[in-house]
Design an enzyme around this catalytic site. Structure first.
Site, PDB file in Angstrom:
ATOM      1  N   PHE A 112       0.847  -1.191   0.000  1.00 19.24           N
ATOM      2  CA  PHE A 112       0.000   0.000   0.000  1.00 19.24           C
ATOM      3  C   PHE A 112       0.882   1.241   0.000  1.00 19.24           C
ATOM      4  O   PHE A 112       1.812   1.354   0.798  1.00 19.24           O
ATOM      5  CB  PHE A 112      -0.921   0.001   1.223  1.00 19.24           C
ATOM      6  CG  PHE A 112      -2.069  -0.953   1.104  1.00 19.24           C
ATOM      7  CD1 PHE A 112      -3.339  -0.508   0.769  1.00 19.24           C
ATOM      8  CD2 PHE A 112      -1.878  -2.314   1.294  1.00 19.24           C
ATOM      9  CE1 PHE A 112      -4.395  -1.390   0.628  1.00 19.24           C
ATOM     10  CE2 PHE A 112      -2.922  -3.210   1.162  1.00 19.24           C
ATOM     11  CZ  PHE A 112      -4.189  -2.754   0.822  1.00 19.24           C
ATOM     12  N   VAL A 204       5.266  -0.512   2.723  1.00 23.74           N
ATOM     13  CA  VAL A 204       6.048   0.114   1.661  1.00 23.74           C
ATOM     14  C   VAL A 204       7.307   0.812   2.181  1.00 23.74           C
ATOM     15  O   VAL A 204       8.273   0.998   1.426  1.00 23.74           O
ATOM     16  CB  VAL A 204       5.172   1.106   0.857  1.00 23.74           C
ATOM     17  CG1 VAL A 204       4.860   2.352   1.682  1.00 23.74           C
ATOM     18  CG2 VAL A 204       5.825   1.473  -0.462  1.00 23.74           C
ATOM     19  N   ASP A 205       7.326   1.203   3.456  1.00 28.03           N
ATOM     20  CA  ASP A 205       8.473   1.954   3.984  1.00 28.03           C
ATOM     21  C   ASP A 205       9.597   1.016   4.428  1.00 28.03           C
ATOM     22  O   ASP A 205      10.047   1.024   5.574  1.00 28.03           O
ATOM     23  CB  ASP A 205       8.049   2.890   5.118  1.00 28.03           C
ATOM     24  CG  ASP A 205       7.259   2.195   6.205  1.00 28.03           C
ATOM     25  OD1 ASP A 205       6.787   1.059   5.991  1.00 28.03           O
ATOM     26  OD2 ASP A 205       7.096   2.806   7.288  1.00 28.03           O
ATOM     27  N   ALA A 226      11.818  -7.402  14.984  1.00 31.62           N
ATOM     28  CA  ALA A 226      13.224  -7.158  15.303  1.00 31.62           C
ATOM     29  C   ALA A 226      13.438  -6.690  16.736  1.00 31.62           C
ATOM     30  O   ALA A 226      14.465  -6.994  17.350  1.00 31.62           O
ATOM     31  CB  ALA A 226      13.803  -6.135  14.323  1.00 31.62           C
ATOM     32  N   GLU A 293      -1.632  -5.064  13.451  1.00 31.62           N
ATOM     33  CA  GLU A 293      -0.570  -5.915  14.000  1.00 31.62           C
ATOM     34  C   GLU A 293      -1.051  -6.656  15.246  1.00 31.62           C
ATOM     35  O   GLU A 293      -0.683  -7.820  15.464  1.00 31.62           O
ATOM     36  CB  GLU A 293       0.665  -5.082  14.321  1.00 31.62           C
ATOM     37  CG  GLU A 293       1.840  -5.922  14.803  1.00 31.62           C
ATOM     38  CD  GLU A 293       3.145  -5.134  14.785  1.00 31.62           C
ATOM     39  OE1 GLU A 293       3.762  -5.040  13.715  1.00 31.62           O
ATOM     40  OE2 GLU A 293       3.521  -4.594  15.854  1.00 31.62           O
ATOM     41  N   TYR A 337       8.510  11.210   9.625  1.00 34.65           N
ATOM     42  CA  TYR A 337       7.215  11.368  10.287  1.00 34.65           C
ATOM     43  C   TYR A 337       6.583  12.726  10.056  1.00 34.65           C
ATOM     44  O   TYR A 337       5.377  12.843   9.824  1.00 34.65           O
ATOM     45  CB  TYR A 337       7.374  11.123  11.798  1.00 34.65           C
ATOM     46  CG  TYR A 337       7.666   9.689  12.134  1.00 34.65           C
ATOM     47  CD1 TYR A 337       6.767   8.680  11.808  1.00 34.65           C
ATOM     48  CD2 TYR A 337       8.852   9.308  12.764  1.00 34.65           C
ATOM     49  CE1 TYR A 337       7.028   7.358  12.123  1.00 34.65           C
ATOM     50  CE2 TYR A 337       9.131   8.000  13.066  1.00 34.65           C
ATOM     51  CZ  TYR A 337       8.212   7.017  12.742  1.00 34.65           C
ATOM     52  OH  TYR A 337       8.480   5.704  13.035  1.00 34.65           O
TER      53      TYR A 337
END
Length: 344
Positions: A112, A204-205, A226, A293, A337
């Site tokens: 997206f 996408v980032d 992570a 999530e 951001y």
């Protein structure tokens, strides 16, 4: 009396010696604590695979039985339900590529790119995916965006296509999460199920920086976050609100929604389940702490993934050095951001 006086003098002398030595002891204590903290940070103790040597993960001649679960004694390489956790050194790429090529497998990759996420991240995401993602296999990219005309042109290898799908833009996270899960579900029903056996859904980032190959394919695939893969369950950021469908008291691992996948049938089950959970929460005036999530973690707690990807497959460089990470395959892109929040 003399004996008592002598003992008193002895104690006074010893106390003076201790007081003089106190800074040394304090320094020693501080250094010891610091070294122990660093050791835990960079060499954390993890649970290892409990599967006996020589015993297969899967029945018969399943491709995952080619994994060497004992090549990495520093990390956990399989779950309690016999799902492999994929780390560098465990697999041979040529073996997996040969298997999935002969099988005629094809992969859909959904992403997206809404608002300024398109202009900031999409081109690099697609260009690096072409370099590293499922190289040698047919891949169809599905880009969902509110501005289809702005999708950049990217040179694709033979057998790989780019499909652009228009979507409505939303401002609230709950609506964005609903749209994402609903759109993927519809795309699977209408197009992907007719073209692709496997689906990966990604944010996408992110930037591909190393091979993200066919060893990652499976029926139901989750990714270890992570920031939490080497932490105790008590530190996982599950949704703790009993009013949310995503509520969890306990769990196995903490999974990152930036990457998940599997066969199209299983990915459809994942997205449908998360969508229904988000809708129910919205109807009840509730929003899960980490949105889709949180619902994804609840799903994988109830329906275990049969393959788990290590954080190599989505690493956060700001974490710094980790002895566990031999190869970085996908990394978090820099987060702009202010630019993203100011988008209109």
């Amino acid at each position: 009396m003399a004996g008592a006086a002598n003992r008193t003098n002895y104690l006074v002398v010893k106390m003076r010696h201790l007081l003089r030595a106190k800074p040394v002891y304090l320094l020693f204590l501080c250094v010891t604590v610091a070294l122990f903290t660093l050791y835990q940070r960079y060499f954390p103790v993890t649970q290892k695979c409990a599967l006996p040597r020589g015993e297969n993960l899967r029945p018969g001649n399943h491709i995952d039985n080619s994994l060497d679960l004992w090549s990495r004694l520093d990390v956990e390489t399989c779950t309690s339900w016999r799902a492999p956790i994929i780390w560098d050194g465990m697999f041979q790429s040529v073996v997996y590529d040969k298997y999935y090529t002969e099988k005629g497998a094809s992969v859909a990759l959904t992403v997206f790119a809404v608002g300024r996420y398109l202009e900031i991240y999409l081109k690099v995401f697609l260009e690096t995916a072409e370099k590293y993602f499922m190289v040698g296999l047919p891949v169809d990219y599905y880009v969902f965006t509110d501005v289809p005309r702005n999708v950049p042109e990217v040179q694709l290898a033979p057998g790989r296509t780019l499909q652009v799908v228009g979507v409505k833009r939303h401002e609230r996270w709950q609506d964005i999460s609903m749209m994402r899960m609903e759109t993927i579900t519809e795309a699977i029903e209408n197009v992907i199920s007719k073209r692709n056996e496997y689906v990966f859904c990604m944010d996408v980032d992110q930037v591909f920086v190393g091979p993200f190959g066919s060893e990652a394919l499976g029926d139901s695939v989750a990714l270890l976050h992570a920031y939490f893969y080497n932490k105790p369950v008590s530190e996982y950021t599950y949704d703790r609100n009993p009013k949310s469908v995503a509520y969890m008291e306990d769990g196995d691992y903490y999974y990152h929604a930036a990457v998940f996948g599997g066969t199209w049938q299983n990915v459809k089950n994942i997205t449908q389940s998360c969508l229904e959970g988000i809708k129910t929460d919205k109807a009840n005036g509730v929003e899960a702490i980490w949105h889709d999530e949180s619902h994804l973690n609840k799903y994988f707690w109830l329906y275990k993934p049969n393959k788990v990807l290590s954080p190599e497959y989505c690493w956060a460089t700001e974490i710094g050095f980790s002895s566990d990470i031999h190869v970085r395959r996908l990394i978090w892109a820099e987060k702009y951001y202010k630019a993203l929040r100011d988008q209109k």
